[in-house]
Design a protein around this motif. Sequence first.
Motif, PDB file in Angstrom:
ATOM      1  N   GLY A 113       1.010  -1.187  -0.118  1.00 23.20           N
ATOM      2  CA  GLY A 113       0.316  -0.439   0.081  1.00 23.20           C
ATOM      3  C   GLY A 113       0.945   1.213  -0.205  1.00 23.20           C
ATOM      4  N   GLY A 114       0.460   1.993  -0.597  1.00 26.10           N
ATOM      5  CA  GLY A 114       0.958   3.321  -1.266  1.00 26.10           C
ATOM      6  C   GLY A 114       2.754   4.064  -1.372  1.00 26.10           C
ATOM      7  N   ILE A 115       2.804   2.362  -2.462  1.00 30.20           N
ATOM      8  CA  ILE A 115       4.024   2.360  -3.120  1.00 30.20           C
ATOM      9  C   ILE A 115       4.419   3.426  -3.912  1.00 30.20           C
ATOM     10  CG2 ILE A 115       3.825   0.907  -4.764  1.00 30.20           C
ATOM     11  CD1 ILE A 115       6.008  -0.612  -4.933  1.00 30.20           C
ATOM     12  N   HIS A 116       5.663   4.157  -3.732  1.00 30.28           N
ATOM     13  CA  HIS A 116       5.507   5.075  -4.731  1.00 30.28           C
ATOM     14  C   HIS A 116       4.948   6.828  -4.105  1.00 30.28           C
ATOM     15  CE1 HIS A 116       9.572   3.465  -6.489  1.00 30.28           C
ATOM     16  NE2 HIS A 116       8.760   2.391  -6.899  1.00 30.28           N
ATOM     17  N   MET A 117       4.227   6.378  -3.529  1.00 29.73           N
ATOM     18  CA  MET A 117       3.129   7.495  -3.109  1.00 29.73           C
ATOM     19  C   MET A 117       4.272   9.126  -3.468  1.00 29.73           C
ATOM     20  SD  MET A 117       0.758   6.982  -0.167  1.00 29.73           S
ATOM     21  CE  MET A 117       0.506   9.072  -0.372  1.00 29.73           C
ATOM     22  N   GLY A 134      -0.745  -4.726   4.836  1.00 30.36           N
ATOM     23  CA  GLY A 134       0.046  -6.046   4.636  1.00 30.36           C
ATOM     24  C   GLY A 134       1.538  -5.597   4.629  1.00 30.36           C
ATOM     25  N   SER A 135       2.381  -6.332   4.356  1.00 29.71           N
ATOM     26  CA  SER A 135       3.861  -5.850   3.840  1.00 29.71           C
ATOM     27  C   SER A 135       4.020  -4.639   2.332  1.00 29.71           C
ATOM     28  CB  SER A 135       5.096  -7.414   3.814  1.00 29.71           C
ATOM     29  OG  SER A 135       4.707  -7.862   5.560  1.00 29.71           O
ATOM     30  N   PHE A 136       5.283  -4.499   2.982  1.00 29.69           N
ATOM     31  CA  PHE A 136       5.658  -3.345   2.185  1.00 29.69           C
ATOM     32  C   PHE A 136       5.553  -2.120   2.480  1.00 29.69           C
ATOM     33  CE2 PHE A 136       6.787  -7.567   0.540  1.00 29.69           C
ATOM     34  CZ  PHE A 136       8.928  -7.028   0.914  1.00 29.69           C
ATOM     35  N   LEU A 137       4.183  -2.113   3.889  1.00 22.04           N
ATOM     36  CA  LEU A 137       3.784  -0.523   3.575  1.00 22.04           C
ATOM     37  C   LEU A 137       4.817   0.129   3.151  1.00 22.04           C
ATOM     38  CD1 LEU A 137       0.654   1.145   3.521  1.00 22.04           C
ATOM     39  CD2 LEU A 137       1.888   0.964   6.214  1.00 22.04           C
ATOM     40  N   GLY A 138       4.217   1.524   2.334  1.00 22.23           N
ATOM     41  CA  GLY A 138       5.166   3.014   1.976  1.00 22.23           C
ATOM     42  C   GLY A 138       6.628   2.184   1.568  1.00 22.23           C
ATOM     43  N   GLU A 139       6.509   1.370   0.678  1.00 19.78           N
ATOM     44  CA  GLU A 139       7.537   0.564  -0.321  1.00 19.78           C
ATOM     45  C   GLU A 139       8.075   2.758  -1.122  1.00 19.78           C
ATOM     46  OE1 GLU A 139       9.648  -3.061  -1.919  1.00 19.78           O
ATOM     47  OE2 GLU A 139       7.809  -2.502  -1.864  1.00 19.78           O
ATOM     48  N   TYR A 140       9.357   2.170  -0.776  1.00 20.69           N
ATOM     49  CA  TYR A 140       9.633   3.716  -1.937  1.00 20.69           C
ATOM     50  C   TYR A 140       8.786   5.241  -1.324  1.00 20.69           C
ATOM     51  CZ  TYR A 140      12.718  -0.013  -3.795  1.00 20.69           C
ATOM     52  OH  TYR A 140      13.146  -1.103  -3.526  1.00 20.69           O
ATOM     53  N   GLN A 141       8.514   5.365  -0.556  1.00 22.10           N
ATOM     54  CA  GLN A 141       7.367   6.204  -0.508  1.00 22.10           C
ATOM     55  C   GLN A 141       8.293   8.001  -0.488  1.00 22.10           C
ATOM     56  OE1 GLN A 141       5.387   6.876   3.064  1.00 22.10           O
ATOM     57  NE2 GLN A 141       4.191   8.265   3.005  1.00 22.10           N
ATOM     58  N   ALA A 142       7.615   8.720  -0.976  1.00 20.64           N
ATOM     59  CA  ALA A 142       7.998   9.482  -1.335  1.00 20.64           C
ATOM     60  C   ALA A 142       7.610  10.946  -1.120  1.00 20.64           C
ATOM     61  CB  ALA A 142       8.628  10.345  -2.718  1.00 20.64           C
ATOM     62  N   GLY A 143       6.645  10.808  -0.621  1.00 24.57           N
ATOM     63  CA  GLY A 143       5.978  12.218   0.061  1.00 24.57           C
ATOM     64  C   GLY A 143       4.791  11.484   0.435  1.00 24.57           C
TER      65      GLY A 143
END
Length: 242
Positions: A113-117, A134-143
């Motif tokens: 969820g929210g990957i690359h936001m 689930g896993s990897f929440l906010g992966e690579y989040q930028a903003g």
Amino acid sequence: MTTVQANLTYYKQLNEQLRQIDDTEITIENAVGQRYLGCGSSGKALTIHGTPGNGLGQYLNGSTIEVFGNAQEAVGDTMNDGDIIIHGSAGDACGYGMRGGRIFIQGDCGYRGGIHMKAYQDHFPVVVIGGRAGSFLGEYQAGGLILVLGIGQDGAYPAGNFCGTGMHGGKIVLRCDQAPAGLPRQVLVSEASPQEAASFAPYIDDFCRLFGGDAAALKAQKYYVLSPNPEAGYHQLYTYES
């Protein structure tokens, strides 16, 4: 208001039918996995009963989509503006690359969820998850902001493994009784300050307005803020400004 019966209509035909409707208020009944509903739309209020398929609200540009049921993968992929409201749970990759608008999920959210936001100019993307992620929440989040309320989790950590991996911007806020442990090196964690709590309190109010619940009780709980660690970011890929 225009009402459309989706039933077993093929997704391409259903989307073409929706694009030809001039009415700004549209209700879809009996959705059964049709993809890309509301894709790229603006100025519409789309109500969906049933289960929309992958890519709900992709590239959304100002419309409001409200789903009475669960949603599948890639909700709000690359959305720019508007609201997506889900009276249920959402699948994987919700909010993928979104750069504006808001997604409210009453239940749970799947993986990534929210990957690359990313926030863009005056656009600020927000994902609010009522249950757990689930896993990897906010992966690579930028903003932007990911807020997980952990309703029904009895104060336990409301996310899966590898939360915030590669995070280099934005914030993830988790409601839980103890500080999350075992986070990736790219993530710093601290208890929310009064100023931080005030910044995300309006989204709790909106969540309770949409789905019910005691906003004051939720806001009185303990929250932890995950933010990027400037000493451990992916410097070879991204530029960090302190």
